[in-house]
Scaffold this motif. Structure first.
Motif, PDB file in Angstrom:
ATOM      1  N   VAL A 110       0.838  -1.204   0.000  1.00  0.00           N
ATOM      2  CA  VAL A 110       0.000   0.000   0.000  1.00  0.00           C
ATOM      3  C   VAL A 110       0.870   1.250   0.000  1.00  0.00           C
ATOM      4  CG1 VAL A 110      -1.757   1.267   1.283  1.00  0.00           C
ATOM      5  CG2 VAL A 110      -1.851  -1.226   1.164  1.00  0.00           C
ATOM      6  N   ILE A 111       1.961   1.227   0.757  1.00  0.00           N
ATOM      7  CA  ILE A 111       2.868   2.374   0.796  1.00  0.00           C
ATOM      8  C   ILE A 111       3.500   2.602  -0.565  1.00  0.00           C
ATOM      9  CG2 ILE A 111       5.009   3.234   1.817  1.00  0.00           C
ATOM     10  CD1 ILE A 111       4.244   1.895   4.392  1.00  0.00           C
ATOM     11  N   VAL A 112       3.864   1.525  -1.256  1.00  0.00           N
ATOM     12  CA  VAL A 112       4.441   1.666  -2.601  1.00  0.00           C
ATOM     13  C   VAL A 112       3.440   2.326  -3.542  1.00  0.00           C
ATOM     14  CG1 VAL A 112       5.301   0.398  -4.601  1.00  0.00           C
ATOM     15  CG2 VAL A 112       6.017  -0.272  -2.296  1.00  0.00           C
ATOM     16  N   ARG A 113       2.175   1.912  -3.456  1.00  0.00           N
ATOM     17  CA  ARG A 113       1.146   2.514  -4.318  1.00  0.00           C
ATOM     18  C   ARG A 113       0.941   3.989  -3.987  1.00  0.00           C
ATOM     19  NH1 ARG A 113       2.656  -1.249  -6.108  1.00  0.00           N
ATOM     20  NH2 ARG A 113       1.608  -3.167  -6.768  1.00  0.00           N
ATOM     21  N   ILE A 114       1.013   4.346  -2.709  1.00  0.00           N
ATOM     22  CA  ILE A 114       0.872   5.754  -2.325  1.00  0.00           C
ATOM     23  C   ILE A 114       2.037   6.571  -2.862  1.00  0.00           C
ATOM     24  CG2 ILE A 114       0.840   7.335  -0.366  1.00  0.00           C
ATOM     25  CD1 ILE A 114      -0.644   5.207   1.222  1.00  0.00           C
ATOM     26  N   ILE A 115       3.229   6.022  -2.783  1.00  0.00           N
ATOM     27  CA  ILE A 115       4.408   6.722  -3.309  1.00  0.00           C
ATOM     28  C   ILE A 115       4.282   6.931  -4.803  1.00  0.00           C
ATOM     29  CG2 ILE A 115       6.887   6.492  -3.698  1.00  0.00           C
ATOM     30  CD1 ILE A 115       7.076   5.105  -1.000  1.00  0.00           C
ATOM     31  N   GLU A 116       3.787   5.918  -5.500  1.00  0.00           N
ATOM     32  CA  GLU A 116       3.606   6.066  -6.944  1.00  0.00           C
ATOM     33  C   GLU A 116       2.521   7.088  -7.266  1.00  0.00           C
ATOM     34  OE1 GLU A 116       2.708   2.116  -8.129  1.00  0.00           O
ATOM     35  OE2 GLU A 116       4.813   1.482  -8.244  1.00  0.00           O
ATOM     36  N   ALA A 117       1.499   7.174  -6.416  1.00  0.00           N
ATOM     37  CA  ALA A 117       0.409   8.118  -6.672  1.00  0.00           C
ATOM     38  C   ALA A 117       0.853   9.562  -6.495  1.00  0.00           C
ATOM     39  CB  ALA A 117      -0.768   7.822  -5.748  1.00  0.00           C
ATOM     40  N   VAL A 118       1.868   9.798  -5.677  1.00  0.00           N
ATOM     41  CA  VAL A 118       2.349  11.164  -5.463  1.00  0.00           C
ATOM     42  C   VAL A 118       2.839  11.773  -6.763  1.00  0.00           C
ATOM     43  CG1 VAL A 118       4.117  12.540  -4.290  1.00  0.00           C
ATOM     44  CG2 VAL A 118       2.888  10.771  -3.036  1.00  0.00           C
ATOM     45  N   VAL A 119       3.439  10.959  -7.624  1.00  0.00           N
ATOM     46  CA  VAL A 119       3.974  11.459  -8.887  1.00  0.00           C
ATOM     47  C   VAL A 119       2.868  11.993  -9.781  1.00  0.00           C
ATOM     48  CG1 VAL A 119       5.379  10.850 -10.902  1.00  0.00           C
ATOM     49  CG2 VAL A 119       5.855   9.808  -8.689  1.00  0.00           C
ATOM     50  N   SER A 120       1.672  11.434  -9.667  1.00  0.00           N
ATOM     51  CA  SER A 120       0.566  11.870 -10.522  1.00  0.00           C
ATOM     52  C   SER A 120      -0.074  13.163 -10.048  1.00  0.00           C
ATOM     53  CB  SER A 120      -0.508  10.774 -10.589  1.00  0.00           C
ATOM     54  OG  SER A 120      -1.083  10.554  -9.311  1.00  0.00           O
ATOM     55  N   LEU A 121       0.268  13.636  -8.863  1.00  0.00           N
ATOM     56  CA  LEU A 121      -0.319  14.858  -8.332  1.00  0.00           C
ATOM     57  C   LEU A 121       0.357  16.089  -8.930  1.00  0.00           C
ATOM     58  CD1 LEU A 121      -0.561  13.919  -4.536  1.00  0.00           C
ATOM     59  CD2 LEU A 121      -2.372  13.803  -6.248  1.00  0.00           C
ATOM     60  N   PRO A 122      -0.347  17.209  -9.056  1.00  0.00           N
ATOM     61  CA  PRO A 122       0.312  18.460  -9.464  1.00  0.00           C
ATOM     62  C   PRO A 122       1.326  18.873  -8.412  1.00  0.00           C
ATOM     63  CG  PRO A 122      -2.083  18.623  -9.671  1.00  0.00           C
ATOM     64  CD  PRO A 122      -1.807  17.351  -8.928  1.00  0.00           C
ATOM     65  N   SER A 123       2.458  19.385  -8.862  1.00  0.00           N
ATOM     66  CA  SER A 123       3.541  19.688  -7.928  1.00  0.00           C
ATOM     67  C   SER A 123       3.167  20.789  -6.943  1.00  0.00           C
ATOM     68  CB  SER A 123       4.800  20.091  -8.701  1.00  0.00           C
ATOM     69  OG  SER A 123       4.563  21.257  -9.481  1.00  0.00           O
ATOM     70  N   PHE A 124       2.280  21.712  -7.332  1.00  0.00           N
ATOM     71  CA  PHE A 124       1.973  22.831  -6.436  1.00  0.00           C
ATOM     72  C   PHE A 124       1.130  22.408  -5.239  1.00  0.00           C
ATOM     73  CE2 PHE A 124      -1.471  22.823  -9.585  1.00  0.00           C
ATOM     74  CZ  PHE A 124      -2.594  22.882  -8.771  1.00  0.00           C
ATOM     75  N   LEU A 125       0.536  21.188  -5.270  1.00  0.00           N
ATOM     76  CA  LEU A 125      -0.241  20.738  -4.125  1.00  0.00           C
ATOM     77  C   LEU A 125       0.640  20.488  -2.904  1.00  0.00           C
ATOM     78  CD1 LEU A 125      -2.873  18.280  -5.652  1.00  0.00           C
ATOM     79  CD2 LEU A 125      -3.213  20.621  -4.866  1.00  0.00           C
ATOM     80  N   ILE A 126       1.890  20.081  -3.149  1.00  0.00           N
ATOM     81  CA  ILE A 126       2.793  19.793  -2.035  1.00  0.00           C
ATOM     82  C   ILE A 126       3.101  21.049  -1.217  1.00  0.00           C
ATOM     83  CG2 ILE A 126       5.048  18.868  -1.391  1.00  0.00           C
ATOM     84  CD1 ILE A 126       3.098  16.779  -2.441  1.00  0.00           C
ATOM     85  N   PRO A 127       3.563  22.151  -1.840  1.00  0.00           N
ATOM     86  CA  PRO A 127       3.802  23.352  -1.010  1.00  0.00           C
ATOM     87  C   PRO A 127       2.533  23.914  -0.383  1.00  0.00           C
ATOM     88  CG  PRO A 127       4.021  23.860  -3.348  1.00  0.00           C
ATOM     89  CD  PRO A 127       3.976  22.378  -3.230  1.00  0.00           C
ATOM     90  N   LEU A 128       1.390  23.756  -1.041  1.00  0.00           N
ATOM     91  CA  LEU A 128       0.143  24.210  -0.429  1.00  0.00           C
ATOM     92  C   LEU A 128      -0.174  23.417   0.833  1.00  0.00           C
ATOM     93  CD1 LEU A 128      -2.222  24.875  -3.485  1.00  0.00           C
ATOM     94  CD2 LEU A 128      -1.051  26.543  -2.042  1.00  0.00           C
ATOM     95  N   ALA A 129       0.020  22.092   0.754  1.00  0.00           N
ATOM     96  CA  ALA A 129      -0.240  21.252   1.925  1.00  0.00           C
ATOM     97  C   ALA A 129       0.756  21.533   3.048  1.00  0.00           C
ATOM     98  CB  ALA A 129      -0.179  19.780   1.520  1.00  0.00           C
ATOM     99  N   LEU A 130       2.029  21.708   2.694  1.00  0.00           N
ATOM    100  CA  LEU A 130       3.028  22.014   3.711  1.00  0.00           C
ATOM    101  C   LEU A 130       2.825  23.414   4.286  1.00  0.00           C
ATOM    102  CD1 LEU A 130       6.249  20.498   2.073  1.00  0.00           C
ATOM    103  CD2 LEU A 130       4.922  19.576   3.984  1.00  0.00           C
ATOM    104  N   GLY A 131       2.317  24.323   3.448  1.00  0.00           N
ATOM    105  CA  GLY A 131       2.052  25.668   3.935  1.00  0.00           C
ATOM    106  C   GLY A 131       0.968  25.693   4.996  1.00  0.00           C
ATOM    107  N   VAL A 132      -0.019  24.799   4.872  1.00  0.00           N
ATOM    108  CA  VAL A 132      -1.066  24.709   5.887  1.00  0.00           C
ATOM    109  C   VAL A 132      -0.485  24.310   7.237  1.00  0.00           C
ATOM    110  CG1 VAL A 132      -3.156  23.460   6.561  1.00  0.00           C
ATOM    111  CG2 VAL A 132      -2.849  24.203   4.193  1.00  0.00           C
ATOM    112  N   MET A 133       0.590  23.498   7.216  1.00  0.00           N
ATOM    113  CA  MET A 133       1.203  23.040   8.456  1.00  0.00           C
ATOM    114  C   MET A 133       2.300  23.978   8.948  1.00  0.00           C
ATOM    115  SD  MET A 133      -0.445  20.344   9.316  1.00  0.00           S
ATOM    116  CE  MET A 133       0.652  19.801  10.606  1.00  0.00           C
ATOM    117  N   PHE A 134       3.214  24.365   8.026  1.00  0.00           N
ATOM    118  CA  PHE A 134       4.417  25.093   8.440  1.00  0.00           C
ATOM    119  C   PHE A 134       4.505  26.507   7.869  1.00  0.00           C
ATOM    120  CE2 PHE A 134       5.441  20.537   8.161  1.00  0.00           C
ATOM    121  CZ  PHE A 134       5.767  20.284   9.481  1.00  0.00           C
ATOM    122  N   GLY A 135       3.438  26.988   7.241  1.00  0.00           N
ATOM    123  CA  GLY A 135       3.455  28.325   6.684  1.00  0.00           C
ATOM    124  C   GLY A 135       3.363  29.395   7.763  1.00  0.00           C
ATOM    125  N   PRO A 136       3.431  30.681   7.375  1.00  0.00           N
ATOM    126  CA  PRO A 136       3.359  31.781   8.359  1.00  0.00           C
ATOM    127  C   PRO A 136       2.082  31.759   9.183  1.00  0.00           C
ATOM    128  CG  PRO A 136       4.130  32.582   6.238  1.00  0.00           C
ATOM    129  CD  PRO A 136       3.685  31.169   6.013  1.00  0.00           C
TER     130      PRO A 136
END
Length: 296
Positions: free
Chosen positions: A119-145
């Protein structure tokens, strides 16, 4: 004495003659047309924009030919030199982070079996299919200003608006590009060598460094080269982190061309980015060719 009758001769089954190759002029013209079609499309879609961009770098803002004057002005700008250095710095740091994290994850998934690994391998593979800007948006919700962690810690962990935040976002998005090739390399590794090394008294770290690493380093080097090439040209992650102090070459090209309408300077920076990307790609192809010759 009666003559012995000869056995009847059976007729050989007639085989259809192989089709003759069209070696005449119509056949050659057809082959030439098949070759010219993709070449024309490639030249129109890729070659022409590159030629226009490079030629535009020898003009000024008013599209007048000025030789290398625009080049001298652009490369002499401290902001441009800082952007080039920051681009390479972020790409190198992100590549190192992806290699370290990706190698650890691939090693655990391959040699430390546990429930849910698939299941972890499938999740890792699914990350590649996501738009790259979703990652900084998600991290910004946690660690942003104004993120959750920033609010709890009194803004002491609001690092997303810095080089650290950009590197963290790129590591989170591009680590699967290291994990997937290493999983394939580890799957082809003979486990009997690990058993032999373990029976001879070698510890886990020694087995990993002396037995496993030499066998998979070509795949790791190829994955690292590809990751460096991708992070070198990353635009969306840097833009969506909102890091005002971080200016990479893609961001500066966007600013000069779209915001400042200085297409001549943008063309110079695009050409510099092109040469950096070609250098990274040649490095990647060299490593891949080495990997292929070793039987990978």
């Amino acid at each position: 004495m009666t003559p012995v009758a000869a056995p009847p001769r059976t007729e050989r089954a007639s085989r259809p003659a192989p089709p003759s190759r069209r070696t005449g002029l119509p056949g050659r013209l057809g082959t030439l047309a098949l070759l010219l079609g993709p070449l024309v499309v490639l030249a129109a879609a890729l070659g022409y924009p590159l030629v226009v961009a490079v030629s535009r770098s020898f003009t000024d803002r008013d599209d007048r030919y000025v030789g290398t004057q625009t080049w001298a002005s652009a490369l002499g700008d401290p902001a441009v030199r800082r952007a080039i250095g920051q681009t390479v710095e972020i790409a190198v740091a992100s590549t190192i982070g992806c290699v370290v994290v990706g190698t650890f994850i691939a090693f655990v998934l391959s040699f430390v079996p546990f429930p849910g690994a698939g299941v972890i391998v499938r999740i890792i593979e699914a990350v590649v299919s996501l738009p790259s800007f979703l990652i900084p948006l998600a991290l910004g919700v946690m660690f942003g200003p104004v993120g959750v962690v920033s609010a709890v810690t009194g803004h002491r962990l609001a690092f997303m608006s810095s080089v650290t935040g950009v590197v963290l976002a790129e590591v989170a998005f591009y680590t699967p590009f290291v994990v997937r090739p290493l999983l394939a390399a580890f799957s082809q590794f003979p486990t009997a060598q690990i058993d032999v090394a373990s029976s001879l008294g070698a510890g886990p770290l020694r087995i990993a460094m002396r037995v496993i690493a030499p066998a998979v380093w070509p795949a790791l080097a190829a994955a690292a080269s590809l990751t460096f090439l991708l992070t070198l040209n990353e635009f969306g992650i840097v833009l969506f982190t909102g890091a005002k102090s971080v200016t990479t070459l893609p961001i500066l090209i966007y600013t000069k061309s779209i915001v400042g309408s200085d297409f001549a300077t943008a063309a110079v920076l695009a050409t510099v980015q092109l040469f950096l990307s070609l250098g990274a790609y040649l490095l990647y192809r060299t490593v891949v060719r080495r990997f292929d010759t070793t039987g990978g």
